[in-house]
Design an enzyme around this catalytic site. Structure first.
Site, short mmCIF file in Angstrom:
data_model
loop_
_atom_site.label_atom_id
_atom_site.label_comp_id
_atom_site.label_asym_id
_atom_site.label_seq_id
_atom_site.Cartn_x
_atom_site.Cartn_y
_atom_site.Cartn_z
N LYS A 107 8.63 9.03 -21.62
CA LYS A 107 8.64 10.47 -21.90
C LYS A 107 8.58 11.33 -20.64
CE LYS A 107 4.56 8.50 -22.27
NZ LYS A 107 4.00 7.37 -22.96
N GLU A 131 13.28 6.81 -29.01
CA GLU A 131 12.37 7.02 -30.14
C GLU A 131 10.92 6.76 -29.76
OE1 GLU A 131 13.22 8.14 -33.57
OE2 GLU A 131 11.19 8.58 -32.93
N VAL A 134 7.99 9.52 -27.97
CA VAL A 134 7.10 10.50 -28.61
C VAL A 134 6.54 9.92 -29.91
CG1 VAL A 134 6.93 12.84 -29.57
CG2 VAL A 134 8.55 12.38 -27.73
N GLU A 192 -2.27 5.60 -20.44
CA GLU A 192 -1.24 5.44 -19.42
C GLU A 192 -1.84 4.68 -18.23
OE1 GLU A 192 2.05 6.66 -19.76
OE2 GLU A 192 1.21 6.85 -21.77
N LYS A 207 5.71 15.03 -24.02
CA LYS A 207 6.20 14.78 -25.38
C LYS A 207 6.63 16.07 -26.08
CE LYS A 207 3.46 10.56 -25.73
NZ LYS A 207 2.13 10.02 -26.03
N1 HSE Z 1 -0.97 7.08 -23.31
C1 HSE Z 1 -0.24 7.41 -24.47
C2 HSE Z 1 -1.23 7.78 -25.56
C3 HSE Z 1 0.58 6.22 -24.90
O1 HSE Z 1 -2.44 7.60 -25.37
O2 HSE Z 1 -0.82 8.27 -26.58
C4 HSE Z 1 1.70 6.56 -25.80
O3 HSE Z 1 2.61 7.44 -25.24
#
Ligand code: HSE
Length: 432
Positions: A107, A131, A134, A192, A207
């Protein structure tokens, strides 16, 4: 001769990459049946090809050389799961220019470099699908692009970061500290590589940029979006919010308004009765209002190995199906002619506010505060002040009626200069 197998290569063998490999192995029959053609994962590239990920691979599948995938004439689909801007941008654009179909969960990349990626895709007569970028396993891009294609999208309100939602849920339900909840989310593989992207709201911003561009047109850039994360949220405010009937969530909000589009990311108090208030732990939810369909809600796991792998494989199957039927690429609805939209500065937005003042407990204090609020056109809906033993500092919590953000900021600045104020005032926006 017509193809009898679609071949895929994977770049990035981390948590999601491992999930994708598992799904390819465990659901091979289903994937082939749904694609109408055999789909095979033939190469995996990562810098670390020694670590045991608990999946058995055919000899020769692993490589540290990305060219074994993006320059490989046998490979039709490149799955990019390395994340980040560099070198992912180079790999993705090179793959597209080479005519590969690309599937990505990145993203950050697509929200910042969509124009470059789009140009590379046109140059190579290729396509990119995202897909998994997000909402993890929730098919929201396909929902917006296809399911709601006949709608003018009016509003999106979404919980888009599993890590933040997990932390806020743990703080609310289990009264857990911020740090302990973050550690748990990381251990579960939601966060992340750099968790500041999660907790400072930037992952959510990436996102909502993607969703806003699909829904409202081009021209929405990272810099236009007001972002506040969840770092520093105090349990005191979560508790007062609960007493007033609200739950704290990190929301991305994108809304069409008279002057343009209002897009922002920040913590919000959501009424307990609102469905978004019951979206807990790593779950994500995206509320979408379309002019024809009305209100819709997409809900599911927004992070984690298998939910995200589910979204990645859905794109792979979609592409393989098109290849099997000889269809030309079906890119996301073209926004080439879409209007450039104006993004409203946060100061122009209208919200209700939760405000916690920390003041001395003596006669006239309430009058001083309400005087300043009144001068700035801010009307008070309710107040909580509890009797305490110490008079040096007491929290006074206000809930306001709808007010303009710029007025609220000005009023709080003035109030924070008063001698009765003992600590910086805390403010959160509230939705109805
Ligand atoms: N680090 C992101 C979250 C992972 O916690 O939602 C999914 O994009």
């Amino acid at each position: 001769m017509a193809k009898d197998t679609v071949k895929a290569g994977l770049i990035g063998f981390g948590t999601i990459g491992t999930g994708v490999v598992k799904l390819f192995k465990n659901s091979a029959e289903l994937i082939n049946a749904k694609s109408g053609i055999k789909v095979e994962l033939v190469k995996i590239c990562d810098l670390d090809i020694k670590r045991d990920r608990g999946v058995k691979l055919a000899p020769g599948m692993l490589t540290t050389n990305v060219n074994d995938i993006i320059e490989n004439p046998e490979i039709d689909i490149v799955i990019e799961l390395m994340g980040g801007y560099k070198p992912a941008l180079d790999f993705v654009t090179r793959a597209l220019k080479n005519g590969k179909r690309v599937v990505t969960a990145n993203k950050a990349l697509i929200s910042k470099y969509w124009e470059e990626i789009s140009a590379a895709s046109k140059e190579g007569d290729a396509e990119i699908m995202a897909e998994a970028s997000v909402g993890g396993g929730i098919p929201i891009l396909r929902g917006l692009d296809k399911g709601l294609a006949a709608n003018k999208i009016e509003k999106i309100m979404a919980i888009l970061n599993g890590t933040c939602n997990y932390i806020l849920t743990k703080m609310t339900v289990d009264k857990m500290s911020f740090d302990a909840a973050l550690k748990e989310a990381q251990q579960k593989g939601f966060a992340e590589a750099d968790p500041t992207l999660d907790i400072e709201g930037f992952d959510t911003m990436h996102k909502i940029t993607v969703l806003s561009r699909m829904s409202f047109g081009k021209g929405i850039k990272h810099e236009d979006i007001h972002v506040e994360g969840i770092k520093g949220i105090d349990y005191t405010d979560i508790k007062y919010g609960q007493e007033m009937g609200y739950v704290m969530k990190l929301l991305a909000i994108a809304q069409r308004c008279k002057e343009g589009i209002n897009v922002r990311v920040h913590p919000v108090f959501v009424p307990q009765m609102n469905l978004l208030a019951s979206v807990n732990y790593e779950y994500n939810a995206i509320f979408v209002r379309g002019d024809a369909v009305g209100d819709t809600l997409f809900y599911g796991k927004g992070a984690g190995e298998m939910p995200t792998a589910s979204a990645v494989l859905s794109d792979v199957i979609y592409i393989a199906r098109n290849m099997a039927s000889g269809a030309k690429h079906v890119r996301y609805a073209s926004k080439a002619k879409a209007e450039k939209v104006k993004v409203l500065p946060i100061g122009e937005t209208i919200n209700r506010y939760y405000i916690r003042f920390n003041v001395v407990d003596k006669a006239g204090v309430m009058g001083e505060i309400t005087g300043v609020l009144g001068k700035h056109n801010i009307s008070i809906a309710s107040v909580i002040q509890k009797e305490q033993n110490q008079h040096a500092k007491v929290p006074v919590v206000f809930m306001t009626y709808a007010a303009k953000e710029a007025d609220v900021i000005k009023a709080l600045k003035a109030i924070d200069k008063l001698a009765i104020v003992k600590e910086k005032t805390v403010m959160y926006r509230v939705i109805e």
